[in-house]
Design a protein around this motif. Structure first.
Motif, PDB file in Angstrom:
ATOM      1  N   ILE A 115      30.637  22.988 -21.089  1.00 50.57           N
ATOM      2  CA  ILE A 115      31.158  22.256 -19.926  1.00 50.57           C
ATOM      3  C   ILE A 115      32.164  23.048 -19.112  1.00 50.57           C
ATOM      4  CG2 ILE A 115      30.823  20.039 -21.057  1.00 50.57           C
ATOM      5  CD1 ILE A 115      33.819  20.010 -21.652  1.00 50.57           C
ATOM      6  N   GLY A 116      32.719  24.164 -19.631  1.00 50.25           N
ATOM      7  CA  GLY A 116      33.811  24.837 -18.953  1.00 50.25           C
ATOM      8  C   GLY A 116      33.457  26.178 -18.377  1.00 50.25           C
ATOM      9  N   GLU A 117      32.182  26.552 -18.353  1.00 51.03           N
ATOM     10  CA  GLU A 117      31.812  27.845 -17.811  1.00 51.03           C
ATOM     11  C   GLU A 117      30.384  27.780 -17.304  1.00 51.03           C
ATOM     12  OE1 GLU A 117      30.275  30.048 -21.894  1.00 51.03           O
ATOM     13  OE2 GLU A 117      32.323  30.365 -21.195  1.00 51.03           O
ATOM     14  N   SER A 126      35.635  25.324  -9.451  1.00 51.01           N
ATOM     15  CA  SER A 126      34.729  24.872  -8.394  1.00 51.01           C
ATOM     16  C   SER A 126      33.334  25.445  -8.570  1.00 51.01           C
ATOM     17  CB  SER A 126      35.298  25.254  -7.025  1.00 51.01           C
ATOM     18  OG  SER A 126      35.417  26.672  -6.908  1.00 51.01           O
ATOM     19  N   ASN A 127      33.248  26.685  -9.014  1.00 51.10           N
ATOM     20  CA  ASN A 127      31.934  27.294  -9.234  1.00 51.10           C
ATOM     21  C   ASN A 127      31.229  26.654 -10.428  1.00 51.10           C
ATOM     22  OD1 ASN A 127      29.916  29.171  -8.549  1.00 51.10           O
ATOM     23  ND2 ASN A 127      30.618  30.581 -10.137  1.00 51.10           N
ATOM     24  N   VAL A 128      31.994  26.329 -11.482  1.00 54.33           N
ATOM     25  CA  VAL A 128      31.404  25.652 -12.639  1.00 54.33           C
ATOM     26  C   VAL A 128      30.887  24.279 -12.236  1.00 54.33           C
ATOM     27  CG1 VAL A 128      31.888  24.673 -14.910  1.00 54.33           C
ATOM     28  CG2 VAL A 128      32.792  26.926 -14.303  1.00 54.33           C
ATOM     29  N   ALA A 129      31.687  23.546 -11.441  1.00 56.08           N
ATOM     30  CA  ALA A 129      31.269  22.215 -11.015  1.00 56.08           C
ATOM     31  C   ALA A 129      30.015  22.260 -10.161  1.00 56.08           C
ATOM     32  CB  ALA A 129      32.405  21.544 -10.228  1.00 56.08           C
ATOM     33  N   HIS A 143      26.781  27.801  -7.933  1.00 59.68           N
ATOM     34  CA  HIS A 143      26.318  28.017  -6.559  1.00 59.68           C
ATOM     35  C   HIS A 143      27.466  28.020  -5.538  1.00 59.68           C
ATOM     36  CE1 HIS A 143      21.998  27.600  -7.504  1.00 59.68           C
ATOM     37  NE2 HIS A 143      22.433  26.775  -8.437  1.00 59.68           N
ATOM     38  N   ASP A 144      28.729  28.067  -5.991  1.00 65.90           N
ATOM     39  CA  ASP A 144      29.851  27.995  -5.065  1.00 65.90           C
ATOM     40  C   ASP A 144      30.913  29.026  -5.441  1.00 65.90           C
ATOM     41  OD1 ASP A 144      31.413  27.102  -2.979  1.00 65.90           O
ATOM     42  OD2 ASP A 144      32.369  25.515  -4.155  1.00 65.90           O
ATOM     43  N   CYS A 145      30.513  30.279  -5.465  1.00 68.66           N
ATOM     44  CA  CYS A 145      31.438  31.348  -5.830  1.00 68.66           C
ATOM     45  C   CYS A 145      32.302  31.714  -4.622  1.00 68.66           C
ATOM     46  CB  CYS A 145      30.672  32.570  -6.316  1.00 68.66           C
ATOM     47  SG  CYS A 145      31.739  33.979  -6.693  1.00 68.66           S
ATOM     48  N   GLY A 160      39.347  37.207 -11.607  1.00 68.09           N
ATOM     49  CA  GLY A 160      40.001  36.964 -12.885  1.00 68.09           C
ATOM     50  C   GLY A 160      39.319  35.920 -13.736  1.00 68.09           C
ATOM     51  N   HIS A 161      38.391  35.152 -13.175  1.00 69.41           N
ATOM     52  CA  HIS A 161      37.671  34.131 -13.940  1.00 69.41           C
ATOM     53  C   HIS A 161      36.415  34.692 -14.618  1.00 69.41           C
ATOM     54  CE1 HIS A 161      40.079  30.770 -12.412  1.00 69.41           C
ATOM     55  NE2 HIS A 161      40.019  31.355 -11.208  1.00 69.41           N
TER      56      HIS A 161
END
Length: 620
Positions: free
Chosen positions: A482-484, A496-499, A503-505, A515-516
């Motif tokens: 759920i976190g990556e 935001s990208n995970v959510a 598709h939202d890098c 850094g993520h």
């Protein structure tokens, strides 16, 4: 050849049997026929059906059995065969026999016969074997009624849901005592649930029909079907080491085939194309075509799904195998039209090259060949003194069978990064979940691989990320779920990208500058390919003179990005090289498992791993 002194019926039987054998393509030896006739005269019999095989010389028995088979089929029709308890499949256009003798209750036997008579014209391929499996499921129900009811199940009006419950308990007992497997338990329940409903839909419960009076609650429910047992392996694919050894010894397969090179060619095509054995055996001579780009395609029929004229992309080396076989067949049968020839003709009763080899014969020769080969040693995880170590142990040869090549074909392409929907089309499946059963990795094996790979995890600077084992077990898998999100060259934890599912890098997938981002050893091939692409694009843009400077500056890979990726690759490679041989083998095994179940869908070009070359020495 004299038929003098033989009864008229026996003469008619001999002449008819010879005519039928000749039409079927069999050669008849004068010596065998003469010896058979002389023996019949000695026995003073009026019909061939009265001869006992043990009364004949050993050399005549096969010829006699062939004659009797054709004689017994004379005058048979599906209508006359349906009244018997053993059906000859040839009367229905199939091979094999269908037995109803294990159905003890007359009402059940007649109902199942009605169902079989209706369903046989609708089935293709191994029709008799498939129908016999369903009849065996009814036989288990029949045996339960016979053993556990006072009336032995003869009175169908007295049946009910309690008899179904008793039957299900018996299946559970048979599985517990290992009389039936877990898979057969599930399949038996599925067959009975579906076909009991079909018997009712056929109108067999109407007055005057075999099931008239059968209660409505004598039926299996959806919840009565047990869960399918979880496989412990990702399909039934063969290890790469085994496949290379098999391919190396392929020329020796001809020594175990009495049919010439056809069995070797068939096995080679099974390995290269992943088709079903029946589909390869039934290939016509003209099965090779080219697409619009001039690439070779295999044309075959998917009889299981009733799909004709299917096309499969193949390599030039595979096309070379087919071309050479086509030349051999055309030279062996020069007078037969090409449209009537098959690619793999049998040497039995086939004077014109129209009959293909059978999957059963191919399987038997393949089995004898496999067991004649030296032991296949593969790296295997075993426990020694409480520690898991890797040892080269002999591979179980019983797992090497024709259909395993289809699983191996699917697994090779899945490991190479082929998209699931593309892989479904390559396997010629209608449903994606059918394809996934050929290469899936169970959760336990995947978790063990993730644990091992994650111990060699790096951040964007190439610094090793160390975690305690308990922390890894408690948080790493939850974060993985759920976190990556997976990105082309590692993992992203940016919220935001995970959510958005990747598709939202915010930095447009410049992962090595974020850094993520973190990566591990399983992404090393992707990082190396990415570095090669960056260097290639930089050189190409530098030599491109038709674009403005600002356009080239926007698309030119930065030196910082190239340096960062190069440093990351070197850091991962250095840590991998610093391991012992045993640890490196464990990591490589874990990497294979993790990459097998990896899916990254970002709408970006993907780095696909090449298929392993099983026979590097082979050319087109």
């Amino acid at each position: 050849m004299s038929l003098r002194g033989l009864p008229e019926r026996l003469v008619a039987e001999v002449l008819y049997g010879l005519q039928a054998r000749t039409q079927a393509g069999f050669h008849t030896s004068q010596t065998l026929l003469r010896n058979l006739l002389n023996r019949v005269r000695e026995l003073e019999l009026s019909t061939l059906t009265a001869v006992k095989p043990e009364e004949l010389a050993r050399g005549c028995r096969g010829f006699y059995n062939s004659l009797i088979t054709f004689i017994h089929r004379a005058g048979k029709t599906p209508e006359s065969e349906r009244t018997k308890d053993v059906w000859d499949g040839a009367v229905f256009g199939h091979t094999g026999r269908l037995h109803f003798t294990e159905l003890h209750q007359p009402w059940l036997r007649e109902a199942v016969k009605e169902w079989a008579f209706t369903t046989l014209p609708q089935r293709r391929g191994r029709a008799m074997a498939t129908v016999q499996d369903i009849v065996r499921a009814f036989a288990l129900l029949s045996e339960s009624l016979r053993l556990q009811r006072e009336d032995r199940g003869e009175d169908l009006r007295a049946l009910g849901q309690h008899d179904i419950t008793t039957f299900l308990n018996r299946l559970a007992y048979l599985h517990h005592t290992e009389a039936i497997s877990a898979h057969k338990w599930v399949v038996t329940c599925r067959y009975l649930r579906r076909n009991l409903a079909q018997l009712r839909s056929m109108g067999l419960t109407r007055p005057g029909r075999p099931l008239h009076g059968l209660p409505e609650d004598f039926a299996l429910l959806t919840e009565d079907i047990p869960d399918e047992p979880e496989d412990t392996e990702a399909g039934r694919d063969l290890p790469l080491e085994v496949m290379r050894e098999l391919c190396k010894h392929l020329p020796s397969l001809a020594d175990y085939s009495r049919n010439g090179p056809e069995h070797q060619v068939a096995t080679e095509l099974l390995i290269d194309t992943g088709r079903r054995p029946h589909e390869i055996c039934q290939l016509p001579l003209d099965c090779l075509a080219q697409d619009g780009d001039g690439q070779h395609e295999l044309i075959y029929n998917n009889d299981k799904a009733n799909r004709k004229g299917r096309r499969l992309p193949i390599s030039q080396a595979t096309a070379g195998v087919i071309t050479r076989q086509q030349e051999r067949v055309r030279a062996a049968f020069p007078h037969t039209p090409v449209a009537e020839l098959v690619l793999l003709p049998t040497c039995l009763a086939n004077p014109h090259g129209r009959k293909p080899i059978g999957p059963g014969w191919l399987s038997q020769c393949h089995r004898e060949w496999v067991y004649s080969l030296p032991e296949f040693l593969v790296p295997t995880r075993v426990e020694v003194d409480g520690q898991l170590v890797t040892r080269n142990l002999p591979f179980d040869k019983s797992k090497i069978f024709l259909y395993a090549y289809r699983h191996t074909y699917c697994q090779r392409h899945a490991d190479a990064g082929v998209e699931p929907d593309v892989l479904r089309d390559l396997m010629d499946h209608r449903r994606l979940d059918t394809t996934q059963a050929y290469y899936r990795v169970n959760a336990q094996r995947r978790r063990q691989a993730v644990d091992r790979v994650t111990t060699m995890q790096f951040d964007r600077h190439g610094n090793r990320i160390w975690r305690q084992a308990q922390t890894l077990l408690d948080t790493e898998h939850a974060r993985r779920a759920i976190g990556e999100v997976q990105v082309p060259y590692g993992l992203c934890t940016e919220p935001s990208n995970v959510a958005a599912g990747g598709h939202d890098c915010p930095v447009r997938f410049r992962c090595v500058g974020c850094g993520h981002f973190r990566t591990d050893v399983s992404y090393l091939p992707d990082l190396e390919a990415y570095l090669a692409d960056l260097l290639r694009n930089r050189e190409r843009l530098a030599a491109f003179t038709s674009a403005d400077d600002w356009a080239k500056a926007e698309t030119m890979p930065s030196d910082e990005e190239i340096t960062r990726v190069r440093r990351l690759v070197q850091r991962v490679r250095a840590d991998l090289d610093g391991l012992t041989d045993e640890d490196r083998a464990q990591i490589q095994e874990a990497v294979t498992v993790v990459r097998r179940s990896r899916t990254v869908a970002l709408g970006m070009p993907r780095v696909r791993q090449p298929l392993p070359d099983l026979r590097p020495d082979r050319t087109a």
